[in-house]
Design an enzyme around this catalytic site. Structure first.
Site, PDB file in Angstrom:
ATOM      1  N   ASP A   1      -7.539  29.923  57.539  1.00 40.55           N
ATOM      2  CA  ASP A   1      -8.863  29.387  57.291  1.00 40.55           C
ATOM      3  C   ASP A   1      -8.664  28.261  56.277  1.00 40.55           C
ATOM      4  OD1 ASP A   1     -11.760  29.262  57.133  1.00 40.55           O
ATOM      5  OD2 ASP A   1     -11.555  30.277  55.201  1.00 40.55           O
TER       6      ASP A   1
ATOM      7  N   ASP B   1     -11.426  26.428  53.869  1.00 41.49           N
ATOM      8  CA  ASP B   1     -12.149  26.515  52.600  1.00 41.49           C
ATOM      9  C   ASP B   1     -11.985  27.897  51.974  1.00 41.49           C
ATOM     10  OD1 ASP B   1     -12.981  23.924  53.114  1.00 41.49           O
ATOM     11  OD2 ASP B   1     -14.900  24.540  53.969  1.00 41.49           O
TER      12      ASP B   1
ATOM     13  N   ASP C   1     -20.367  26.988  47.782  1.00 41.41           N
ATOM     14  CA  ASP C   1     -21.547  27.484  48.482  1.00 41.41           C
ATOM     15  C   ASP C   1     -22.434  26.331  48.940  1.00 41.41           C
ATOM     16  OD1 ASP C   1     -20.830  30.163  48.302  1.00 41.41           O
ATOM     17  OD2 ASP C   1     -21.840  30.432  46.370  1.00 41.41           O
TER      18      ASP C   1
ATOM     19  N   GLN D   1     -16.944  24.318  60.276  1.00 40.88           N
ATOM     20  CA  GLN D   1     -17.460  23.219  59.458  1.00 40.88           C
ATOM     21  C   GLN D   1     -18.893  22.900  59.879  1.00 40.88           C
ATOM     22  OE1 GLN D   1     -16.089  21.823  56.744  1.00 40.88           O
ATOM     23  NE2 GLN D   1     -14.397  23.288  56.909  1.00 40.88           N
ATOM     24  N   SER D   2     -19.785  23.864  59.660  1.00 39.44           N
ATOM     25  CA  SER D   2     -21.180  23.686  60.074  1.00 39.44           C
ATOM     26  C   SER D   2     -21.898  22.617  59.263  1.00 39.44           C
ATOM     27  CB  SER D   2     -21.945  25.007  59.982  1.00 39.44           C
ATOM     28  OG  SER D   2     -22.092  25.405  58.638  1.00 39.44           O
TER      29      SER D   2
ATOM     30  N   CYS E   1     -14.692  23.938  64.248  1.00 35.79           N
ATOM     31  CA  CYS E   1     -15.990  24.187  64.864  1.00 35.79           C
ATOM     32  C   CYS E   1     -17.022  23.404  64.063  1.00 35.79           C
ATOM     33  CB  CYS E   1     -16.351  25.674  64.862  1.00 35.79           C
ATOM     34  SG  CYS E   1     -18.052  25.955  65.419  1.00 35.79           S
TER      35      CYS E   1
ATOM     36  N   LYS F   1     -16.093  30.956  64.308  1.00 35.46           N
ATOM     37  CA  LYS F   1     -15.651  32.273  63.870  1.00 35.46           C
ATOM     38  C   LYS F   1     -16.885  33.066  63.434  1.00 35.46           C
ATOM     39  CE  LYS F   1     -12.896  30.322  60.937  1.00 35.46           C
ATOM     40  NZ  LYS F   1     -12.014  30.115  59.780  1.00 35.46           N
TER      41      LYS F   1
END
Length: 188
Positions: A9, A11, A19, A54-55, A91, A103
């Site tokens: 992963d 981050d 956050d 990476q939304s 993503c 994920k």
């Protein structure tokens, strides 16, 4: 067959997490020990890939060009340390977009398997700091490990029962040390 592959992963495992999202090249701060750990894996014959949600792209916090700049910097740091990241699967979707890659679904790991031309991910490792990383790794047939860096400590506290059989390490450097030291079991 063991493909000698570690999927990470991003981050919280490779770089500082936030956050509020890592939205710029200035906010992208790789952990020095993580860069060295990746290089160390490569020097010992392990392949390394990254699978990252990476939304922030879908949310409009940053664009693909910014993300690509972060990954160019990551690749340059890893190469300067003597390592190589073979593939970075991203993503860009939001949690409600209904994609197959975000994920905890295994889509990013499947992309990595295809990109590296592997018949399966059996024997490979997925290392993350969240339950979704562990779930994606399990769904793809990987061995899994959790790191306490990033959101890992919070994940462990919140999901202790689900993670009872998952090896836990302080950070990526500690995971790599355990993996490469045959006398050291990958255990809690």
């Amino acid at each position: 067959m063991n493909p000698k592959l570690v999927i990470l992963d991003r981050d919280g495992v490779i770089n500082r997490d936030s956050d509020a999202y890592v939205k710029s090249l200035e906010e992208f701060q790789p952990y020095p020990w993580a860069i060295e750990a990746i290089a160390r894996l490569c020097r010992h014959g392990w392949r390394v890939a990254v699978a990252t949600n990476q939304s922030g792209i879908a949310r409009g916090y940053f664009d693909r060009a910014t993300l690509e700049a972060m990954h160019r910097r990551l690749n340059a740091l890893v190469q300067a340390a003597g390592g190589h990241i073979e593939h970075i699967a991203v993503c860009p979707h939001g949690p409600d977009d209904g994609c197959a890659c975000r994920k905890p679904l295994p889509g990013l790991l499947t992309e990595i398997r295809h990109s590296l031309d592997l018949p399966s991910l059996a024997g490979s490792w997925m290392v993350g700091d969240s339950l979704r990383d562990i779930e994606a790794g399990r769904a793809a047939g990987c061995r899994v490990a959790l790191v306490r860096s990033g959101k890992g400590t919070r994940t462990l506290e919140t999901h202790a029962e689900v993670l009872a059989d998952v090896p836990v390490h302080d950070d990526l450097a500690a995971f790599v040390e355990a993996l490469l030291n045959s006398d050291s079991p990958l255990a809690r």
